[in-house]
Write an enzyme that holds these catalytic residues in place. Structure first.
Site, PDB file in Angstrom:
ATOM      1  N   HIS A  17      24.284  47.466  32.671  1.00 28.59           N
ATOM      2  CA  HIS A  17      24.089  48.479  32.681  1.00 28.59           C
ATOM      3  C   HIS A  17      24.111  49.454  33.884  1.00 28.59           C
ATOM      4  CE1 HIS A  17      20.702  46.745  29.133  1.00 28.59           C
ATOM      5  NE2 HIS A  17      21.637  48.199  29.119  1.00 28.59           N
ATOM      6  N   LYS A  41       8.057  48.854  18.709  1.00 22.94           N
ATOM      7  CA  LYS A  41       8.980  47.547  19.065  1.00 22.94           C
ATOM      8  C   LYS A  41       8.486  46.549  19.640  1.00 22.94           C
ATOM      9  CE  LYS A  41      13.801  48.484  17.417  1.00 22.94           C
ATOM     10  NZ  LYS A  41      15.332  48.103  18.060  1.00 22.94           N
ATOM     11  N   ARG A  90      30.950  49.676  25.497  1.00 20.83           N
ATOM     12  CA  ARG A  90      31.428  48.332  26.113  1.00 20.83           C
ATOM     13  C   ARG A  90      32.851  48.617  25.193  1.00 20.83           C
ATOM     14  NH1 ARG A  90      26.441  45.284  24.154  1.00 20.83           N
ATOM     15  NH2 ARG A  90      26.190  46.816  22.721  1.00 20.83           N
ATOM     16  N   SER A 127      21.332  43.480  25.844  1.00 19.96           N
ATOM     17  CA  SER A 127      19.892  42.457  26.530  1.00 19.96           C
ATOM     18  C   SER A 127      19.796  41.700  25.329  1.00 19.96           C
ATOM     19  CB  SER A 127      19.050  43.569  26.177  1.00 19.96           C
ATOM     20  OG  SER A 127      19.390  44.370  27.319  1.00 19.96           O
TER      21      SER A 127
END
Length: 162
Positions: A17, A41, A90, A127
């Protein structure tokens, strides 16, 4: 002044990040890391904790600030009069996931999305994966700042003692 938003949940903020934010900070006058809150969440870190960790990790980037938002990100961008979003990629999997959202954001709010490739050292880092490896006792120090790693280790140790 050109401003861009770098959105995410950042639970936790990784060196991948940071790499993307650092590159964005070199291209824009201001970058707003926006912690997007999903009330359904529960993260490992609270939103306030994530914001503080990100601020510490990005203290070396004077044109970067951190904010939060609950709801559609394009509403935040409208409110702040920001028209550019930066997303890190990515792999092709990220691209395939992000393109429809970028197109929708353009339709909804005339928001342009710029994709930046991450450093290949972090192409496999997320993450979620960092948390999973850390919970199982693996070494995630190459993927986090020392400060974030300390907080992650402490949080995991606390969870194990419950």
């Amino acid at each position: 002044m050109t401003t861009a938003v770098c959105p995410g949940s950042f639970d936790p903020f990784t060196l991948g990040h940071h790499y993307v934010v650092e590159r964005a900070a070199a291209c824009f006058d201001e970058v707003v890391i926006t912690v997007v809150v999903n009330p359904n969440k529960r993260g490992m870190f609270s939103v306030d904790e994530r914001i503080e960790l990100i601020r510490a990790d990005c203290a070396d980037l004077p044109n970067v600030r951190v904010d939060r938002w609950t709801g559609l990100l394009v509403d935040y961008m409208r409110n702040e009069d920001i028209h550019t979003m930066v997303k890190g990629l990515r792999s092709a999997v990220d691209f395939d996931y992000e393109v429809p959202m970028a197109q929708m954001n353009r339709e909804l709010a005339d928001v342009e999305t710029i994709f930046l490739l991450t450093d290949p050292r972090f192409a496999h880092v997320s993450s979620s994966l960092v948390k999973e490896v850390a919970k199982l006792g693996g070494d995630v120090t190459p993927f986090l700042s020392a400060n974030t790693h300390r907080h992650l280790a402490a949080r995991i140790a606390g969870e194990r003692s419950i």
